[in-house]
Design an enzyme around this catalytic site. Structure first.
Site, PDB file in Angstrom:
ATOM      1  NE  ARG A  85      -3.603   2.399   2.546  1.00  0.00           N
ATOM      2  CZ  ARG A  85      -4.435   2.596   3.417  1.00  0.00           C
ATOM      3  NH1 ARG A  85      -4.643   1.546   4.439  1.00  0.00           N
ATOM      4  NH2 ARG A  85      -5.320   3.558   3.566  1.00  0.00           N
ATOM      5  CG  ASN A 139     -11.090  -0.995  -1.147  1.00  0.00           C
ATOM      6  OD1 ASN A 139     -12.247  -0.867  -1.150  1.00  0.00           O
ATOM      7  ND2 ASN A 139     -10.897  -0.675   0.302  1.00  0.00           N
ATOM      8  CB  CYS A 159     -18.221   0.061   0.095  1.00  0.00           C
ATOM      9  SG  CYS A 159     -17.374   1.570   0.410  1.00  0.00           S
ATOM     10  CG  HIS A 189     -14.042   3.523  -2.887  1.00  0.00           C
ATOM     11  ND1 HIS A 189     -12.851   3.125  -2.746  1.00  0.00           N
ATOM     12  CD2 HIS A 189     -14.810   3.194  -1.953  1.00  0.00           C
ATOM     13  CE1 HIS A 189     -12.772   2.718  -1.457  1.00  0.00           C
ATOM     14  NE2 HIS A 189     -14.026   2.552  -1.177  1.00  0.00           N
ATOM     15  CE1 TYR A 236     -11.471   5.888  -1.019  1.00  0.00           C
ATOM     16  CE2 TYR A 236     -13.612   5.759  -0.244  1.00  0.00           C
ATOM     17  CZ  TYR A 236     -12.327   5.632  -0.247  1.00  0.00           C
ATOM     18  OH  TYR A 236     -11.747   4.641   1.185  1.00  0.00           O
TER      19      TYR A 236
END
Length: 412
Positions: A85, A139, A159, A189, A236
């Protein structure tokens, strides 16, 4: 799956509090990290015991043994951990593109790492527990859920954005959360709240007028965005509506991955205390607010055939007529033992439909790249993404993505 996550105690706390909704008899935590699994599993047992929950908690590193006989399998895994990440959030910045783990080039990298692993897990579930439902919280949820459904698995994507808005709006309006219904529409998102209904009345205009400053602050967007659009975009959308500002910000502060990694070290130290028998307050900063409530509600609807309405990720099947049927959208849906069926949606305004169509095309190309590999497929997916969209950027980002993910992509 991903039971050794520092977030798992939040989920376990939800199972304990909502036992009447979903009476779990056994919770199996599955994770390749034996040390973390032992810490989290022991804490999970203590949380259930403190709340008088009759179910038992077991754990294993063997996914086949873990899913054997399961009614439902929840996916919350992170291939490559926080280290991967960290890369997703940094190398795209070198091209002036946003670095984020679920959208843009970083989101594509995560999809490429994740889809093959999730499909392997799903095949194990199909062999060991063919009637089990797969609930995906991993995700990028839209792409991962589309991969699962395209392969014929019994899956629904989940989500926490919608339930987070519901709880936030209820608090601002002074009503119970179950009184608030959202017209939540878009892709994972990439959604907007087009109405907020309480007692049969759309209170969204009043919500924006009276509480717009508070909502905008949470979104980290200007209040004027809410006033001019008359909707509440998800957090987002900030990566699209304020891309360059976000890039400047990300270049001058530690990544979210670095923050979470530091938080996880502190959480694991807390979990090691045998006296701890509840989720610590620090866990609230980890992210994923209200996921436990949403996961319990969705799983209960699938297993108990309730037919109630929840916001999930499911096949479009004509709901948004400008998208292909096999696209995965995020909207309210009726959920029962047959799965999730989106409810009818008002025509989506061009301002939102254009972006939804663009990102859907990217997701189609991203899934092709994840399933088949190849530099050209990665390049095409990046070129199609509205946060990239330039040949030079797409070329550079493709090379960077492959260089940073060689250990996770067998075809590189």
């Amino acid at each position: 799956m991903g039971g050794g996550s520092t977030y798992t105690p939040e989920l376990v706390d939800g199972f304990a509090r909502l036992h009447a909704t979903l009476p779990v008899t056994e919770l199996v935590l599955i994770d390749p990290d034996a040390e973390r699994l032992e810490l989290v599993g022991a804490l999970a047992r203590r949380i259930l015991a403190r709340q008088g929950h009759p179910g038992r908690v077991t754990w294993t590193a063997d996914p086949d043994a873990g899913v054997d006989g399961a009614d439902a399998v929840l996916l919350q895994l992170r291939v490559g951990g926080q280290a991967a990440r960290q890369q997703d959030e940094t190398w795209p910045l070198e091209c002036g593109c946003v670095g984020q783990e679920t959208t843009g080039a970083g989101g594509l990298a995560k999809a490429l790492r994740t889809v093959p692993v999730v499909l392997d897990i799903a095949e194990r579930v199909r062999r060991r527990s063919p009637d089990a439902w797969i609930v995906d919280f991993t995700n990028p949820v839209g792409i991962v859920t589309r991969a699962l459904l395209a392969a014929g698995h019994r899956a629904v994507g989940l989500c926490n954005v919608a339930i987070g808005f519901q709880r936030k709006f209820a608090r601002l309006l002074g009503v119970a959360p179950e009184e608030v219904a959202l017209e939540h529409v878009g892709l994972n998102h990439l959604t907007w709240e087009r109405s907020v209904t309480v007692g049969g009345e759309d209170v969204l205009p009043r919500l924006i007028a009276e509480h717009g400053d508070a909502v905008a602050a949470d979104l980290r967007m200007p209040r004027s965005v809410l006033d001019r659009l008359g909707v509440v975009p998800s957090y987002y959308l900030r990566y699209f509506y304020g891309h360059d500002e976000v890039v400047r910000e990300l270049r001058t502060k530690p990544s979210r991955a670095a923050e979470v990694a530091a938080m996880e070290r502190r959480l694991l130290a807390l979990y090691a205390d045998p006296a701890l028998d509840e989720k610590p307050a620090l866990l609230a900063k980890r992210g994923g607010a209200f996921y436990s409530e949403a996961a319990v509600a969705l799983t209960a609807s699938l297993l108990r055939d309730t037919g109630d309405v929840q916001v999930v990720n499911a096949l479009n099947n004509g709901t948004l007529p400008f998208l292909p049927d096999d696209a995965v959208i995020e909207v309210p849906a009726a959920v029962d033992a047959r799965g999730a069926r989106p409810l009818p949606v008002r025509p989506l305004e061009p301002l939102y439909a254009g972006l939804v169509a663009n990102v859907t095309a990217y997701e189609h190309l991203a899934l092709e790249a994840a399933l088949k590999g190849g530099r050209d497929r990665v390049f095409r997916a990046l070129l199609a993404h509205p946060l990239v969209g330039q040949v030079d950027h797409a070329d550079r980002l493709t090379d960077a993505l492959l260089a940073h993910n060689r250990e996770h992509l067998a075809w590189v």
